[in-house]
Motif scaffolding. Structure first.
Motif, short mmCIF file in Angstrom:
data_model
loop_
_atom_site.label_atom_id
_atom_site.label_comp_id
_atom_site.label_asym_id
_atom_site.label_seq_id
_atom_site.Cartn_x
_atom_site.Cartn_y
_atom_site.Cartn_z
N LEU A 102 0.91 -2.23 -10.09
CA LEU A 102 2.27 -1.74 -9.86
C LEU A 102 3.24 -2.11 -10.97
O LEU A 102 4.41 -1.72 -10.94
N ASP A 137 4.28 3.46 -4.74
CA ASP A 137 3.58 4.33 -5.68
C ASP A 137 4.30 4.45 -7.02
O ASP A 137 3.97 5.28 -7.85
N GLU A 138 5.31 3.61 -7.22
CA GLU A 138 6.01 3.62 -8.49
C GLU A 138 5.68 2.35 -9.27
O GLU A 138 5.16 1.39 -8.71
N THR A 166 0.82 -1.22 0.00
CA THR A 166 0.00 0.00 0.00
C THR A 166 0.85 1.26 0.00
O THR A 166 0.34 2.34 -0.29
#
Length: 144
Positions: A78, A47-48, A44
Motif C-alpha cells: 500500500l 486500494d490506493e 483489505t
C-alpha cells in the motif's frame, strides 16, 4: 522538529474535531481518514497507495497482529515507491519483519521522550541478512 512544533495548536483541535465528528479531515496538504475497524480486516478494503503510513502497535508483543510479517507485507503493497512507513517501535521482531517484507529500516529516538521507533522505506530486494524470526500470521486471523 516535533509534531507540536510543526502544527499550530488550533490545527490539532480542528483535525481531532473533524476526525471525531466526520471521520475525515482534509486540507491543502493532506487527507486523513479515520477508520475504526480491526486493522487486518480494514486493510483489505484499501486500494490506493499512500505517501506515509504510521504504524503504532503500542506494545508490540501484546499487538503482534499489527507487526506480523504478513501484515507488514500488506502495508508494503500500500506504500508508494518513495513512501515511508513510520513505526513507534524498535522491537527486533518488527525490524526483522519489515526487512523481510521489503523495507530498508532505520532506527530513530525522540530525544524529548522515551519513544524509539523505525523509519522504513521500500526496497527492491528484501534483506534476510541478520534477520531473526518475525511474528507470523499467515491468514491474518490469529489472536495476539
Amino acid at each position: 522538529l516535533s509534531l507540536h512544533d510543526a502544527l499550530p495548536i488550533y490545527l490539532h483541535v480542528k483535525m481531532v474535531d473533524a476526525l471525531f465528528t466526520c471521520k475525515s479531515y482534509e486540507n491543502d496538504f493532506a487527507t486523513i481518514e479515520f477508520i475504526n475497524a480491526e486493522a487486518r480486516y480494514a486493510i483489505t478494503f484499501l486500494d490506493e497507495l499512500f505517501d506515509v503510513i504510521f504504524l503504532d502497535p503500542f506494545v508490540e508483543n501484546n499487538n503482534a497482529s499489527l507487526v506480523s510479517l504478513e501484515f507488514l507485507k500488506r502495508l508494503r503493497m500500500l506504500l508508494k515507491p518513495k513512501g515511508v512507513l513510520v513505526a513507534s517501535t524498535s522491537f527486533q521482531a518488527v525490524q526483522s519483519g519489515l526487512s523481510l517484507a521489503g523495507f530498508e529500516v532505520s532506527l530513530f529516538h525522540d530525544k524529548t521522550s522515551d519513544i524509539k521507533g523505525v523509519i522504513a522505506t521500500p526496497t527492491h530486494t528484501p534483506t534476510i541478512l541478520h534477520v531473526k524470526n518475525p511474528y507470523r500470521d499467515p491468514h491474518l486471523i490469529l489472536s495476539d
